[in-house]
Write an enzyme that holds these catalytic residues in place. Structure first.
Site, PDB file in Angstrom:
ATOM      1  N   LYS A 109       0.883  -1.197   0.030  1.00 48.33           N
ATOM      2  CA  LYS A 109      -0.038  -0.119   0.164  1.00 48.33           C
ATOM      3  C   LYS A 109       0.795   1.169  -0.056  1.00 48.33           C
ATOM      4  CE  LYS A 109      -4.009  -1.800   2.809  1.00 48.33           C
ATOM      5  NZ  LYS A 109      -5.215  -1.672   1.920  1.00 48.33           N
TER       6      LYS A 109
ATOM      7  N   ARG B 276      -9.941 -11.781   2.460  1.00 47.66           N
ATOM      8  CA  ARG B 276     -10.861 -12.705   2.357  1.00 47.66           C
ATOM      9  C   ARG B 276     -10.346 -13.976   2.277  1.00 47.66           C
ATOM     10  NH1 ARG B 276     -11.595  -9.579  -3.510  1.00 47.66           N
ATOM     11  NH2 ARG B 276     -11.400  -7.910  -1.980  1.00 47.66           N
TER      12      ARG B 276
END
Ligand code: BES
Ligand code: MN
Ligand code: ZN
Length: 505
Positions: free
Chosen positions: A278, A352
């Site tokens: 990120k 996820r």
């Protein structure tokens, strides 16, 4: 914090601050009129002069209060109270409570706005005031030499003339206190820095709470996670020096054949993005990427302390997502616990993968409904903003039950679509599924991904990427961890009709 009930007049409550909620209309209750009289008509003359409007969350301080036992008064507007919403009531209370919690050792009383709570019952109003006193007086300055917020030395709810209902209102105050403490537990865990909160220490905190409350608690370490075939979760953890953990806690408040709610939380204790690193701005708040797990822990803590007559199994997947020579790679194919193979095309879509294994584990248990909570996608924040939780489901009745709980708890939530067409984005040439879709509808494709791991169980996924963590402080709430959805989960577990209407047909 011990919160007591006082059934004498508002004027006779001795405290540093008396918080008095006032409606916008000037039709004051008898108790408020009595207070006005004791204050020599100050409240009514402030109204006449236009200094006191009663607009929602507008405050006015009386720094001296001759004629009454309180040292000072803080008036706070409730707005138009005919259809008073829980959210607005809370906003007004928290604004006032936060204003008086900036000094140490304060004795604070809140006047119950009898007759001016619209559809909110007196007992619910007491509960909301109690949780507000606990939450509003606790800050995020955990590491400051001079914190700016202090829990009260004494907290009183002034409910004049309620001696008949005293037992019921005292119980409501106790319940509200517990709910506030559950919210604060979640907030604290989210606020602590990631050098302190990582999978092992989070798991230790779970164990400590479980032993305090006599809950069953299993902690899976790395060898156990391998035995449990949680290879998707293990892959995410691989780049970090901190070993992963999965914690499964059980609360049995119902009899053996009573239904069981499963709560599952994403506990990424720091999300750097992994090799799909990120940028700095996106990483700054990623200590909060374990908020789903913290919410689940706060909820089971509250449910157990309230001794609600349900069974709950809570499972959290705890990992750190880091770039290193041992990180999982783009193009790597992982096999989740339920056998589904996943091609990794972005290591920043890690939540996820963690949930895939924990949900698969839970789906093998005898549970009647699953709720998972995760700071899963930035796309959900784009869709719904920073304060609204996204709800995604495979079972509209189970979802309705949860939406109803959120409404009763005063927490904003919105159901998102789950059309099959979103699944097409996850098609993969080499494996059963890929871990990211296209740019569009990212919150839904993430939910579609999770759906493959819950079997046939009624399931709701709550994306709390926006509401779990507040970037800035506002008059009614502290920045940092918010404890969003803790109250909703506790309300869901405590509803009489959670299973009768929604699951047993
Ligand atoms: N933890 C983030 C999601 C997030 C973003 C939470 C902002 C709170 C605030 C999650 O792991 C993530 O990185 N998601 C990616 C998914 C994408 C790679 C498909 C995202 O939202 O950008
Ligand atoms: Mn990520
Ligand atoms: Zn994440």
């Amino acid at each position: 914090m011990q919160i007591t009930l006082n059934t004498e007049s508002f004027a006779s409550v001795a405290c540093d601050w008396l918080i008095v909620p006032v409606p916008q209309s000037s039709e004051d209750s008898q108790h408020l009129a009595d207070l006005d009289k004791a204050l020599d008509g100050v409240i009514s003359s402030l109204r006449e002069r236009g200094d006191l409007t009663g607009k929602l969350a507008e405050t006015l301080t009386l720094p001296v209060a001759p004629g009454i036992a309180a040292e000072r008064v803080l008036l706070v507007g409730l707005g138009d109270t005919t259809g008073l919403q829980i959210e607005s009531f809370e906003r007004a209370l928290l604004t006032a409570i936060r204003q008086v919690s900036t000094r140490k050792d304060q004795r604070v009383a809140v006047a119950l706005p009898c007759g001016h709570t619209g559809p909110i019952t007196t007992a619910d109003a007491v509960k909301i005031i109690a949780s507000g006193l606990v939450v509003g007086s606790s800050g995020q300055g955990l590491y400051q030499a001079e914190p700016s917020r202090f829990p009260f030395a004494e907290a009183v709810i002034a409910a004049p003339g309620s001696a008949d209902e005293q037992d019921e209102l005292e119980e409501a105050a106790e319940q509200g206190t517990i709910i506030g403490e559950a919210v604060n537990l979640t907030r604290e865990l989210v606020n602590r820095h990631p050098g302190e909160v990582y999978p092992e220490t989070f798991a230790q905190r779970c164990a400590q709470i479980a032993s305090e409350l006599h809950l069953q608690c299993d902690i899976f370490d790395e060898p156990r996670l391998k035995l449990e075939r949680m290879h998707a979760l293990l892959a995410v953890a691989r780049g970090s020096e901190k070993p992963p953990r999965v914690v499964v806690m059980k609360y049995k408040g119902g009899d053996a054949d009573a239904p069981t709610i499963a709560l599952v939380g994403k506990g990424v204790t720091f999300d750097s993005g992994g090799l799909s690193l990120k940028p700095n701005d996106g990483m700054k708040s990623m200590k909060a990427d374990m908020a789903g797990a913290a919410t689940v822990l706060g909820a089971i803590y509250g449910i157990a302390r309230l001794k609600l007559p349900v069974n709950v199994v809570a499972a959290v997947g705890l990992v750190e997502n880091m770039p290193s020579g041992s990180s999982y790679k783009l193009g790597e194919v992982l096999q989740a616990r339920n056998g589904v193979t996943i091609e990794v095309l972005n290591t920043d879509a890690e939540g996820r993968l963690v949930l895939a294994d924990v949900l698969s584990y839970i789906a093998e248990q005898d549970v009647d409904g699953i709720v998972d909570l995760a700071t899963l996608t930035g796309a959900c924040v784009v869709a719904l903003g920073e304060e609204v939780t996204g709800a995604f489901t495979n079972d509209s009745q189970w979802c309705n039950s949860l939406l109803d709980a959120a409404q009763r708890a005063g927490e904003p939530i919105w159901q998102m679509p789950m059309f099959d067409s979103f699944d097409e984005q996850l098609k993969c040439d080499i494996a059963d599924v890929r871990n990211v879709g296209t740019r569009w509808g990212g919150a839904v494709t993430a939910a579609k991904f999770l759906q493959r791991f819950v079997g046939d169980h009624p399931w709701v996924h709550l994306d709390i990427a926006g509401p779990a963590y507040a970037e800035s402080t506002k008059p009614h709430r502290e920045g940092g961890g918010t404890g969003a959805m803790v109250r909703t989960l506790i309300t869901l577990a405590g509803k009489d009709d959670t299973f009768e209407e929604d699951l047993d047909d």
